[in-house]
Write an enzyme that holds these catalytic residues in place. Structure first.
Site, PDB file in Angstrom:
ATOM      1  CB  ILE A 105      -0.889   0.061   1.264  1.00 16.22           C
ATOM      2  CG1 ILE A 105      -1.531  -1.298   1.565  1.00 16.22           C
ATOM      3  CG2 ILE A 105      -1.942   1.160   1.136  1.00 16.22           C
ATOM      4  CD1 ILE A 105      -2.465  -1.808   0.511  1.00 16.22           C
ATOM      5  CB  CYS A 106       0.975   4.215   0.566  1.00 15.30           C
ATOM      6  SG  CYS A 106       1.330   5.976   0.619  1.00 15.30           S
ATOM      7  CB  THR A 107       5.818   4.931   0.258  1.00 14.14           C
ATOM      8  OG1 THR A 107       5.470   4.945   1.648  1.00 14.14           O
ATOM      9  CG2 THR A 107       5.480   6.280  -0.371  1.00 14.14           C
TER      10      THR A 107
END
Length: 227
Positions: A105-107
């Protein structure tokens, strides 16, 4: 007589300065998969500081963590530390080798990349850091959820809920995914249409870059280039 579902082990990586919704959003969905067994893995059995001012306790350390069926790496500003921690990157490599799904998820996708798990893959990450994916041999694809083989990456923060529902649908069918979505009343209708740079006021995007993301991007780039 109802058959007992086979255990499905879900392992979330935890690290200091994690964005808690990257983890707790999809965890709330994935925990409802029949047979789901949740594990929160950290390098040490110590409280993990989130970006919201509270801490979480991991359930297992790297050594004792069972093999994941689904491995998930959340993001957050603490991703910088993950990229520089060989023990954590090796944990991801070891778990990914036996996992049915390797996800982020995300970075968190940058951690997968640093572990060598995005080479030749299409992937996504938070909108402010998409340019970094190419440094790991990945190709950025715009989307809240991007699937390439068994590697599934989600965009920034709230995309994790979409990712989790996608997994549920793949494992248990769309009816189960829709039932979970309804039970959680996940019916996004935000008060503002500013949740993505494509729709937000360009001045707002520029302000966030200047105040938050440009310096973080530069720091991440320096870490990646030095590794």
């Amino acid at each position: 007589m109802t058959d007992t579902p086979k255990p499905f082990h879900i392992v979330f990586l935890l690290f200091d300065d994690i964005t808690q919704l990257d983890f707790t959003g999809p965890a709330q969905v994935l925990a409802r998969i029949p047979g789901a067994v949740m594990h929160t893995a950290a390098k040490a059995m110590e409280p993990i500081q989130t970006d919201c001012g509270f801490a979480m306790l991991p359930s297992v350390n790297f050594v004792d963590c069972p093999q994941a069926d689904l491995l998930c790496v959340p993001g957050g500003f603490g991703t910088k530390g993950v990229l520089q921690d060989e023990a954590t990157l090796q944990f991801l490599r070891d778990q990914a080798a036996g996992a049915q799904y390797v996800t982020s998820i995300c970075t968190g996708s940058l951690a997968l990349g640093a572990a060598g798990l995005l080479e030749g893959k299409r992937a996504t990450t938070h909108w402010a850091y998409t340019a970094l994916l190419q440094k790991f041999g990945a190709t950025y694809e715009k989307g809240r959820v991007v699937k390439h083989g068994n590697v599934i990456t989600a965009g920034g923060v709230t995309s994790g809920i979409d990712f989790a529902l996608t997994i549920v649908a793949e494992l248990g069918g769309e009816n189960l995914a829709q039932a979970i979505q309804l039970a959680l009343e996940y019916d996004p209708d935000p008060p503002f249409k500013s949740g993505h740079p494509d729709r937000a006021d360009p001045k707002l995007v520029a302000m966030l870059h200047e105040r938050v993301y440009d310096s973080t991007l530069q720091g991440l780039e320096e870490i990646i280039d030095a590794s």
